[in-house]
Write a protein that holds these residues in place. Structure first.
Motif, short mmCIF file in Angstrom:
data_model
loop_
_atom_site.label_atom_id
_atom_site.label_comp_id
_atom_site.label_asym_id
_atom_site.label_seq_id
_atom_site.Cartn_x
_atom_site.Cartn_y
_atom_site.Cartn_z
N TYR A 26 0.78 -1.43 0.10
CA TYR A 26 -0.21 -0.05 -0.28
C TYR A 26 0.81 0.99 0.59
O TYR A 26 0.62 2.31 -0.90
CB TYR A 26 -0.98 0.05 1.39
CG TYR A 26 -2.15 0.80 1.51
CD1 TYR A 26 -2.77 1.55 0.64
CD2 TYR A 26 -1.23 1.76 1.62
CE1 TYR A 26 -3.12 2.44 0.57
CE2 TYR A 26 -2.27 3.23 2.34
CZ TYR A 26 -3.31 3.32 1.59
OH TYR A 26 -4.05 4.73 1.81
N LYS A 27 1.62 1.38 0.90
CA LYS A 27 2.81 2.31 1.07
C LYS A 27 3.73 2.72 -0.50
O LYS A 27 3.73 3.74 -0.90
CB LYS A 27 3.54 2.12 1.84
CG LYS A 27 2.91 2.50 3.12
CD LYS A 27 4.02 1.92 4.82
CE LYS A 27 3.25 2.07 5.95
NZ LYS A 27 4.36 1.60 6.63
N GLN A 28 4.10 1.36 -1.07
CA GLN A 28 4.37 1.48 -2.42
C GLN A 28 3.64 2.58 -3.68
O GLN A 28 3.46 2.66 -4.70
CB GLN A 28 5.02 0.26 -2.64
CG GLN A 28 6.07 0.61 -4.36
CD GLN A 28 7.49 1.31 -4.17
OE1 GLN A 28 8.68 1.15 -2.54
NE2 GLN A 28 7.29 1.82 -4.76
N LYS A 29 2.23 1.94 -3.66
CA LYS A 29 1.62 2.07 -4.72
C LYS A 29 1.16 3.99 -4.22
O LYS A 29 1.64 4.62 -4.93
CB LYS A 29 0.57 1.80 -4.54
CG LYS A 29 0.49 -0.15 -4.78
CD LYS A 29 -1.34 -1.19 -4.87
CE LYS A 29 -0.95 -1.71 -5.23
NZ LYS A 29 -2.69 -2.41 -5.81
N GLN A 37 -4.13 11.73 -7.26
CA GLN A 37 -4.25 10.11 -6.81
C GLN A 37 -4.39 10.05 -5.17
O GLN A 37 -5.07 9.61 -4.74
CB GLN A 37 -3.60 9.26 -7.45
CG GLN A 37 -3.68 9.00 -9.12
CD GLN A 37 -2.88 7.99 -8.87
OE1 GLN A 37 -1.63 7.78 -9.50
NE2 GLN A 37 -3.83 7.23 -10.24
N VAL A 38 -3.03 10.42 -4.64
CA VAL A 38 -2.79 10.50 -3.47
C VAL A 38 -3.69 11.73 -2.10
O VAL A 38 -4.69 10.67 -1.26
CB VAL A 38 -1.45 10.89 -2.77
CG1 VAL A 38 -1.35 10.67 -0.97
CG2 VAL A 38 -0.73 9.83 -3.33
N LYS A 41 -7.68 9.87 -2.61
CA LYS A 41 -6.90 8.89 -1.05
C LYS A 41 -6.93 9.20 0.32
O LYS A 41 -8.30 8.75 0.89
CB LYS A 41 -5.99 7.67 -1.70
CG LYS A 41 -5.74 6.22 -0.78
CD LYS A 41 -6.77 5.66 -0.62
CE LYS A 41 -7.16 4.16 -1.37
NZ LYS A 41 -7.93 3.86 -1.48
N TRP A 42 -6.59 10.06 -0.03
CA TRP A 42 -6.86 11.18 1.20
C TRP A 42 -8.18 11.32 2.01
O TRP A 42 -8.74 11.04 3.18
CB TRP A 42 -6.28 12.61 1.36
CG TRP A 42 -5.73 12.68 2.87
CD1 TRP A 42 -6.41 14.62 3.26
CD2 TRP A 42 -5.57 12.61 4.57
NE1 TRP A 42 -6.69 14.65 4.73
CE2 TRP A 42 -6.03 13.42 5.48
CE3 TRP A 42 -5.08 11.16 5.22
CZ2 TRP A 42 -6.27 13.63 6.11
CZ3 TRP A 42 -5.17 10.89 6.56
CH2 TRP A 42 -5.67 12.06 6.69
N ASP A 43 -8.78 11.97 0.87
CA ASP A 43 -10.26 11.90 1.31
C ASP A 43 -11.02 10.68 1.73
O ASP A 43 -11.82 11.39 1.84
CB ASP A 43 -10.25 13.27 -0.18
CG ASP A 43 -10.39 14.36 -0.58
OD1 ASP A 43 -9.68 15.31 0.21
OD2 ASP A 43 -9.78 14.99 -1.81
N ASN A 61 1.12 10.90 5.81
CA ASN A 61 2.90 10.32 6.11
C ASN A 61 2.50 10.74 4.51
O ASN A 61 3.60 11.51 4.46
CB ASN A 61 3.02 9.22 6.31
CG ASN A 61 2.65 9.12 8.40
OD1 ASN A 61 2.91 10.22 8.74
ND2 ASN A 61 3.32 8.19 8.83
N GLU A 62 2.65 10.06 3.38
CA GLU A 62 2.67 10.37 2.38
C GLU A 62 1.88 11.94 1.55
O GLU A 62 3.00 12.39 0.86
CB GLU A 62 2.24 9.19 1.53
CG GLU A 62 2.31 9.84 -0.16
CD GLU A 62 3.73 9.07 -0.77
OE1 GLU A 62 4.18 9.70 -1.82
OE2 GLU A 62 4.55 8.94 0.28
#
Length: 69
Positions: A26-29, A37-38, A41-43, A61-62
């Motif tokens: 997941y972290k790598q994606k 996209q990040v 995903k956060w939303d 963190n990302e």
């Protein structure tokens, strides 16, 4: 009783190992995703109380790493 304790410990260990691998993927994606996209995903995860806190934390963190938060 000892057999079931050993079996339970083995199953729990395998489950934790699987979750660790899943989180690593997941972290790598997230790392390979675009800023938009990040952000999307956060939303999606930030206010969803049914999402595991580790997923929220990794996404947060990302966002911070990219200066989006």
């Amino acid at each position: 009783m000892g057999f079931f304790d050993t079996l339970s410990g083995t199953i729990n260990s395998a489950a934790e190992s699987g979750l660790d691998n899943w989180m690593r993927n997941y972290k790598q994606k997230l790392k390979n995703a675009s800023d938009s996209q990040v952000q999307a995903k956060w939303d999606e995860v930030s206010n969803n109380y049914s999402i595991d806190e580790r997923i929220k934390e990794a996404t947060k963190n990302e966002m911070r790493r990219r200066g989006l938060l």
